[in-house]
Design an enzyme around this catalytic site. Sequence first.
Site, PDB file in Angstrom:
ATOM      1  CE  LYS A 225       2.437  10.782  -3.616  1.00 42.03           C
ATOM      2  NZ  LYS A 225       1.661  11.885  -2.616  1.00 42.03           N
TER       3      LYS A 225
ATOM      4  CE1 TYR B 264       5.537   6.673   4.393  1.00 42.96           C
ATOM      5  CE2 TYR B 264       5.778   6.574   2.001  1.00 42.96           C
ATOM      6  CZ  TYR B 264       5.363   6.840   3.268  1.00 42.96           C
ATOM      7  OH  TYR B 264       4.003   7.428   2.410  1.00 42.96           O
TER       8      TYR B 264
ATOM      9  CE  LYS C 297      -6.646   8.861  -3.929  1.00 40.15           C
ATOM     10  NZ  LYS C 297      -6.604   9.894  -2.710  1.00 40.15           N
TER      11      LYS C 297
ATOM     12  CE  LYS D 137      -1.372  11.957  -4.796  1.00 42.36           C
ATOM     13  NZ  LYS D 137      -1.658  12.215  -3.821  1.00 42.36           N
TER      14      LYS D 137
ATOM     15  CB  SER E 243       3.637   3.571   0.067  1.00 41.35           C
ATOM     16  OG  SER E 243       2.221   3.590  -0.741  1.00 41.35           O
TER      17      SER E 243
HETATM   18  C1  PBG Z   1      -3.266  11.450  -0.752  1.00 42.20           C
HETATM   19  C2  PBG Z   1      -2.077  11.188  -0.862  1.00 42.20           C
HETATM   20  C3  PBG Z   1      -1.462   9.891  -1.624  1.00 42.20           C
HETATM   21  C4  PBG Z   1      -0.398   9.425  -1.150  1.00 42.20           C
HETATM   22  C5  PBG Z   1       0.336  10.754  -0.840  1.00 42.20           C
HETATM   23  N1  PBG Z   1      -0.868  11.750  -0.390  1.00 42.20           N
HETATM   24  C6  PBG Z   1      -2.153   8.351  -1.878  1.00 42.20           C
HETATM   25  C7  PBG Z   1      -2.749   8.632  -3.214  1.00 42.20           C
HETATM   26  O1  PBG Z   1      -3.153   9.351  -3.537  1.00 42.20           O
HETATM   27  O2  PBG Z   1      -4.177   8.223  -2.282  1.00 42.20           O
HETATM   28  C8  PBG Z   1       0.404   8.637  -1.267  1.00 42.20           C
HETATM   29  C9  PBG Z   1       1.919   8.593  -0.058  1.00 42.20           C
HETATM   30  C10 PBG Z   1       2.485   6.625   0.032  1.00 42.20           C
HETATM   31  O3  PBG Z   1       1.834   6.087  -0.991  1.00 42.20           O
HETATM   32  O4  PBG Z   1       3.611   7.056  -0.023  1.00 42.20           O
HETATM   33  N2  PBG Z   1      -3.459  13.186  -0.815  1.00 42.20           N
END
Ligand code: PBG
Length: 336
Positions: free
Chosen positions: A259, A324, A228, A203, A285
């Site tokens: 991701k 989505y 983060k 991620k 997203s």
């Molecule tokens: C955090 C989490 C995130 C997403 C899924 N779980 C965002 C982040 O790390 O701030 C993002 C999913 C998306 O953007 O569609 N646990």
Amino acid sequence: MGREPFFSPRRPRRNRQNASLRALVQETHLTASDLIAPLFVHDGDGLRVPISSMPGVFRFNIKELVQECKTLFELGIPAVALFPSINPSLKDAHANEAFNPRGLIPRAVAAIKEQVAGLLVITDVALDPYTDHGHDGLVNPKNGEVLNDETVDVLAAMAVVLAESGADLVAPSDMMDGRVRAIRKALDQASYTSTGILAYSIKFASSYYGPFREAVGSQLSAGKYLDKKTYQLNPANRREALLEGALDEEEGADILMVKPAGPYLDIIRELRNQTCLPIAAYQVSGEYAQVCAAAEKGWLNLESTRDESLLAIKRAGADMILTYFARDVATALAQA
Ligand code: PBG
């Protein structure tokens, strides 16, 4: 003017000359059974609350959520991934609400499992929807450090609560070190040996999560945009990404996730070559918002761009895609 005779033994266009030939030689197919629908749940009375940066995506209350799940399952979508948008008054520094067995997500899981038998329910394991600072882990108030080992203890307890509520797979999305092993151990000790782990293994610290953070209400931490980078991966790093995949496999993950998806197709492919485990990819997203925004402006065709973006992720090596677009794509496939 006569043209020189032209000889070409290899003419790849021969296989593209009509729709039937193109169908025969098509290498990758997208089906509803590849898709996982991410769904946002809230506790309010308002039926469905739109999310401004994600047109067509809503926060559902539990009743509406169950309806949506029925529709998705009828369309052939095998799984949903739930994300809570909890009341700000329930958020605190310790994320206590994250392991409340009567919390929003456990109630939502139980309702879906009771009313939509067969649909798989995946629940996120991370603290960001539950912390007042929006980080995925506990934070040392003295220096702002996101604490690893202390967070892992909480995540393991959270995973057991989610398994208890009926989740088929728990999906740690926090990127703490060693959490897959700790979660596997905690689940097994509580006799949830069949509950799977879909690990957000790779991620990246991505700008493409912006609209999601609006949806779960975690975008601002003390008025600043969240950073983060001390736990999510540097987008520049390929070897480090593959190391994360290898570690989660060793630690007991059942499925590995990459991701975001679209900007990281090379990583999906390399992971495909490294592991025999199934691979999930999360079209996040911001990837969704990009396509929707350009289509709204009339600059891209929504349906064909959407389908191409998903097919590319599959071609790269993903076995399943969180997107989505899941409902719309499955609807289109059912009508084709
Ligand atoms: C955090 C989490 C995130 C997403 C899924 N779980 C965002 C982040 O790390 O701030 C993002 C999913 C998306 O953007 O569609 N646990």
